[in-house]
Design an enzyme around this catalytic site. Structure first.
Site, PDB file in Angstrom:
ATOM      1  CG  HIS A 158      -1.755   1.181   1.423  1.00 37.47           C
ATOM      2  ND1 HIS A 158      -1.680   2.004   2.521  1.00 37.47           N
ATOM      3  CD2 HIS A 158      -2.717   1.705   0.625  1.00 37.47           C
ATOM      4  CE1 HIS A 158      -2.576   2.980   2.401  1.00 37.47           C
ATOM      5  NE2 HIS A 158      -3.214   2.826   1.258  1.00 37.47           N
ATOM      6  CG  HIS A 215      -1.982   9.250   0.570  1.00 42.97           C
ATOM      7  ND1 HIS A 215      -2.573  10.005   1.561  1.00 42.97           N
ATOM      8  CD2 HIS A 215      -2.808   8.199   0.357  1.00 42.97           C
ATOM      9  CE1 HIS A 215      -3.709   9.430   1.923  1.00 42.97           C
ATOM     10  NE2 HIS A 215      -3.876   8.339   1.210  1.00 42.97           N
ATOM     11  CD  GLU A 231      -2.874   2.470  -3.076  1.00 46.12           C
ATOM     12  OE1 GLU A 231      -3.930   3.092  -2.934  1.00 46.12           O
ATOM     13  OE2 GLU A 231      -1.885   2.621  -2.326  1.00 46.12           O
ATOM     14  CG  ASP A 243      -1.666   7.276  -3.056  1.00 48.57           C
ATOM     15  OD1 ASP A 243      -2.800   6.785  -3.089  1.00 48.57           O
ATOM     16  OD2 ASP A 243      -0.864   7.082  -2.122  1.00 48.57           O
ATOM     17  CG  ASP A 281      -5.853   5.608  -4.604  1.00 49.80           C
ATOM     18  OD1 ASP A 281      -6.780   6.240  -5.141  1.00 49.80           O
ATOM     19  OD2 ASP A 281      -5.783   5.438  -3.375  1.00 49.80           O
TER      20      ASP A 281
END
Length: 270
Positions: free
Chosen positions: A2, A38, A22, A24, A82
């Protein structure tokens, strides 16, 4: 893995056992993907401020997912972007998709010439931004690389009602390559009600979902609960914790990490 937003973290998470990361993606006012960033707040226990220029990150990711490259990580096979489209007006969604496609084509896929091999999931937080998908797919076709769409899947990450998500995909013209996420920051607790609903849709034979993932899963107990609910994947800040649970007697003959030979778009039949 993440929130992998700095290039060095690609290796860090892969070395801890992640087969997927993942990342951002933030956008500027003109809907250009700008940074892998993020920002505050983010998951408890993590630094929220790591970042790269988006195109630089794509080049680093390409190195990590191109066989023969000195930075190659063979088990890294899927990347979830994301997409932080909350900063955009709804009418910019299509433009964001176009620009995303051009950036990926140039900096990740190397214009279709031995680029990175990972599968890509475009994760969109707002159902109203479904035109991003068509902007993306149309651009890859116009640029002469429709074959790269085989590598691309989709996710709406807003925890919306499953029926509403299905409608958004219909509007976007998407059938297949669908991952359904469900989750919340690790600072808070969330039950598995909607995960179970998504799994039921996946297994119904006539649903829109191919795979279900749950986030952010950092504890052994939560990992077990998610696996017991039948998810296809979990997103975590601690890939080594997930690996430990998968090695437990109850799971080691039932689940394994996906490899490049496994299709991320084909629903797994028990």
């Amino acid at each position: 893995g993440h929130m992998v937003n700095a290039i060095y973290q690609i290796d860090e998470f892969a070395n801890l056992g992640a087969n997927s990361i993942e990342t951002d993606v933030s956008f500027d006012d003109n809907a250009n993907p700008e940074y892998t960033y993020h920002g505050i707040p983010c998951d408890c226990g993590r630094s929220c401020l790591k970042w790269e220029n988006y195109n630089d990150f794509l080049k680093g990711l390409r190195s990590a997912t191109t066989p023969g490259n000195s930075k190659y990580q063979s088990k890294l096979i899927l990347v979830v972007f994301d997409l932080k489209t909350g900063s955009l007006y709804d009418n910019q969604a299509s433009e964001a998709g176009k620009k995303l496609a051009k950036n990926l084509l140039k900096h990740y896929w190397n214009n279709g010439n031995n680029g990175g091999r990972a599968y890509i999931v475009l994760s969109i937080p707002d159902l109203n931004h479904y035109p991003l998908i068509k902007g993306f797919t149309d651009t890859l076709k116009q640029e002469g690389h429709p074959e790269l769409l085989e590598k691309v899947g989709y996710d709406f990450s807003g925890n919306d009602a499953v029926g509403d998500v299905a409608k958004a995909y219909k509007k976007a013209g998407v059938s297949g390559h669908v991952w359904q996420s469900d989750g919340i920051t690790n600072c808070l607790l969330r039950g598995l009600t909607r995960v179970k609903e998504a799994v039921a849709n996946r297994d119904s034979g006539n649903g829109y979902i191919n795979k279900v993932y749950y986030w952010t899963v950092d504890k052994r107990a939560t990992t077990r609960d998610a696996l017991d609910a039948g998810v296809d994947g979990v997103m975590t800040n601690y890939p080594d914790v997930i690996a430990d649970v998968m090695n437990e007697a109850a799971y080691k003959n039932k689940v394994r990490l996906a490899t490049y030979e496994d299709s991320p778009w084909v629903t797994f039949k028990k």
